[in-house]
Design an enzyme around this catalytic site. Sequence first.
Site, short mmCIF file in Angstrom:
data_model
loop_
_atom_site.label_atom_id
_atom_site.label_comp_id
_atom_site.label_asym_id
_atom_site.label_seq_id
_atom_site.Cartn_x
_atom_site.Cartn_y
_atom_site.Cartn_z
N LYS A 93 4.12 12.21 -3.39
CA LYS A 93 5.00 11.14 -2.93
C LYS A 93 5.99 11.74 -1.94
O LYS A 93 6.70 12.69 -2.28
CB LYS A 93 5.73 10.54 -4.14
CG LYS A 93 6.37 9.20 -3.90
CD LYS A 93 6.84 8.61 -5.22
CE LYS A 93 7.71 7.39 -5.00
NZ LYS A 93 8.24 6.88 -6.27
N ASP A 105 7.49 3.96 -10.73
CA ASP A 105 8.39 3.78 -9.59
C ASP A 105 9.86 3.78 -9.99
O ASP A 105 10.49 2.74 -10.17
CB ASP A 105 8.04 2.51 -8.78
CG ASP A 105 7.06 2.87 -7.68
OD1 ASP A 105 6.64 4.04 -7.62
OD2 ASP A 105 6.71 2.01 -6.87
N ASP A 164 4.25 -4.94 -7.40
CA ASP A 164 3.62 -3.68 -6.97
C ASP A 164 4.15 -2.49 -7.77
O ASP A 164 3.61 -1.39 -7.69
CB ASP A 164 3.83 -3.44 -5.47
CG ASP A 164 5.29 -3.49 -5.07
OD1 ASP A 164 5.95 -4.51 -5.35
OD2 ASP A 164 5.79 -2.51 -4.49
N ASN A 165 5.21 -2.72 -8.54
CA ASN A 165 5.76 -1.66 -9.38
C ASN A 165 5.50 -1.93 -10.86
O ASN A 165 6.18 -1.39 -11.73
CB ASN A 165 7.27 -1.51 -9.14
CG ASN A 165 7.56 -1.04 -7.72
OD1 ASN A 165 6.71 -0.41 -7.09
ND2 ASN A 165 8.74 -1.34 -7.23
N ARG A 169 3.35 13.31 -8.61
CA ARG A 169 3.43 12.38 -9.74
C ARG A 169 2.07 12.30 -10.42
O ARG A 169 1.04 12.32 -9.75
CB ARG A 169 3.84 11.01 -9.19
CG ARG A 169 3.76 9.88 -10.16
CD ARG A 169 4.61 8.71 -9.70
NE ARG A 169 3.94 7.88 -8.71
CZ ARG A 169 4.48 6.79 -8.19
NH1 ARG A 169 5.70 6.42 -8.54
NH2 ARG A 169 3.84 6.07 -7.30
N GLY A 171 0.82 -1.21 0.00
CA GLY A 171 0.00 0.00 0.00
C GLY A 171 0.85 1.25 0.00
O GLY A 171 2.07 1.21 0.17
N ARG A 193 4.05 6.08 1.65
CA ARG A 193 4.61 7.44 1.66
C ARG A 193 4.04 8.26 0.52
O ARG A 193 4.65 9.19 0.02
CB ARG A 193 6.13 7.39 1.53
CG ARG A 193 6.52 6.65 0.30
CD ARG A 193 7.92 6.79 -0.10
NE ARG A 193 8.20 5.65 -0.95
CZ ARG A 193 9.31 5.43 -1.56
NH1 ARG A 193 10.29 6.26 -1.40
NH2 ARG A 193 9.48 4.37 -2.31
P1 AMP Z 1 8.86 0.81 -3.41
O1 AMP Z 1 10.09 0.01 -3.23
O2 AMP Z 1 9.10 2.28 -3.54
O3 AMP Z 1 7.99 0.29 -4.45
O4 AMP Z 1 8.06 0.66 -2.03
C1 AMP Z 1 7.63 -0.58 -1.54
C2 AMP Z 1 6.69 -0.38 -0.38
O5 AMP Z 1 7.38 0.27 0.72
C3 AMP Z 1 5.48 0.49 -0.66
O6 AMP Z 1 4.40 -0.03 0.06
C4 AMP Z 1 5.89 1.83 -0.14
O7 AMP Z 1 4.78 2.63 0.19
C5 AMP Z 1 6.69 1.45 1.08
N1 AMP Z 1 7.66 2.49 1.46
C6 AMP Z 1 8.81 2.78 0.82
N2 AMP Z 1 9.45 3.80 1.43
C7 AMP Z 1 8.69 4.17 2.49
C8 AMP Z 1 8.82 5.17 3.50
N3 AMP Z 1 9.86 6.00 3.56
N4 AMP Z 1 7.83 5.23 4.43
C9 AMP Z 1 6.79 4.40 4.37
N5 AMP Z 1 6.61 3.44 3.46
C10 AMP Z 1 7.54 3.33 2.51
MG MG Z 2 6.52 0.97 -5.41
#
Ligand code: AMP
Ligand code: MG
Length: 473
Positions: free
Chosen positions: A109, A255, A245-246, A173, A86, A89
């Site tokens: 974001k 992403d 998820d990406n 974004r 989910g 951030r």
């Molecule tokens: P990502 O690797 O950017 O696709 O993120 C994977 C998951 O980690 C997603 O659910 C993001 O919302 C969560 N996430 C990444 N960075 C943060 C952060 N700094 N704070 C909270 N959730 C994060």
């Molecule tokens: Mg992501």
Amino acid sequence: MDIQIPFDNSYVRLPAEFFARQAPAPVSAPALIAVNRELADELGIVLGDGAELAQIFAGNLLPDGAEPIAQAYAGHQFGGFSPQLGDGRALLLGEVVDQQGTRRDIQLKGSGQTPFSRAGDGRAWLGPVLREYVLSEAMHALGIPTTRALAAVATGDLVYRQEGGLPGAVLTRVAASHLRVGTFQYFAARQNVDALRQLFDYARARHYPEAVTPGDLLRAVIERQAALVAKWMGVGFIHGVMNTDNTSISGETIDYGPCAFMDSFDPQTVYSSIDRNGRYSYANQAQVIVWNMAQLATALVPLMPDQDDAIAEFTEAVHAMPEIIEAEWLRVFGAKIGLAAPDEADRELIVDLLRVMHEGGADFTNTFRTLARGEAEGEFDDPAAFGAWYERWQLRLANEDGWRPRMDAVNPAIIPRNHRIEQMIASAVAGDYAPFHRLMDVLSRPYEDQLDAMELTQPPNPQEVVRQTFCGT
Ligand code: AMP
Ligand code: MG
């Protein structure tokens, strides 16, 4: 309020389990770094005189009509399933219908914690925000489907990461939607077939109105993703975190974490610091996307009346994907060597060039760009091997019209080279945004020869080489 965003929100009308309502967490001292006026126009956004823009794009002030939500999704990360990820951030402010009639998401974001943040702080630092801003806009200028960047704001707060306290930032974004393979997986994992069906209806109406059945949707996403990955490969792009998820349902690049464009050609190239086994290396992208589509297929099965039939139909669709990718790849790379209608015999010619490039340490972008000018030889450690290939290519071009403009239209002169991105980030952290603005300007015309930007076309010298990039967390 001066700014006007013509919100027309649909996702927030879906059932409560699709998202959590969440206001952005205010920041100390918002300062506008960039706003994309062209994109704002395209979206029908009136920016006004600018006084409120920093507040708005930092999340300190909600524009009229915004209904901020964190979207729920799941996902396979490096092959392991997380049933709940989910927006941890990010917040969807809402949607607008753009001048082409296409619905687009507007998302902040780095806007603070949400119910999906788990241990994270909900923030982003300046580096990943500028990286995504520049790379996503460069991708768009290259003609490759992608999310866009509408604004970047510095928050005036520090964000704490391994490296220490770093300047915080928020990116705005814009996406065709933020529906991911992982959104389907979220409801499939909960065996919530009602929600899955509503998601299917929503996705189909928004992206694939011609799709009637889940199988139609699957095949349509497969086509778009096959074309996307072939286009990435055509510009030497490595996404770096192709988790489900990406992987977007719309077929946009989404992403920009540890992604990068490669310099010298090596199919095994990996930049991401967390990708130790090379799962998401340049060449593996064509296999991983098939795996990701198999996960989408699995998530769609509960929608089908007969599970055995569903599995048979979906398996066939997924098994057909490598061939679709191969065909897209052949078109992309055929055009890169000037061929209007490359056939299977030409595949060998392309593969051989790539092998000579790999062995010769040739720069990916500059080899293809200079090929049309007969100047690529200098890219190779061993010009003889390249010379032999060049003779074959010349023979093949003999019955090909218009190859040179064809090549110049698909072989960029300039890409966002990793070392330039890192230098731009270092300057920005030191308070100098000039390299950011210059990159944005030059990268908006990637297929033009820009004589005043030659230094940005050059590969890194040995001290400048960047071998690792880090996740945008
Ligand atoms: P990502 O690797 O950017 O696709 O993120 C994977 C998951 O980690 C997603 O659910 C993001 O919302 C969560 N996430 C990444 N960075 C943060 C952060 N700094 N704070 C909270 N959730 C994060
Ligand atoms: Mg992501």
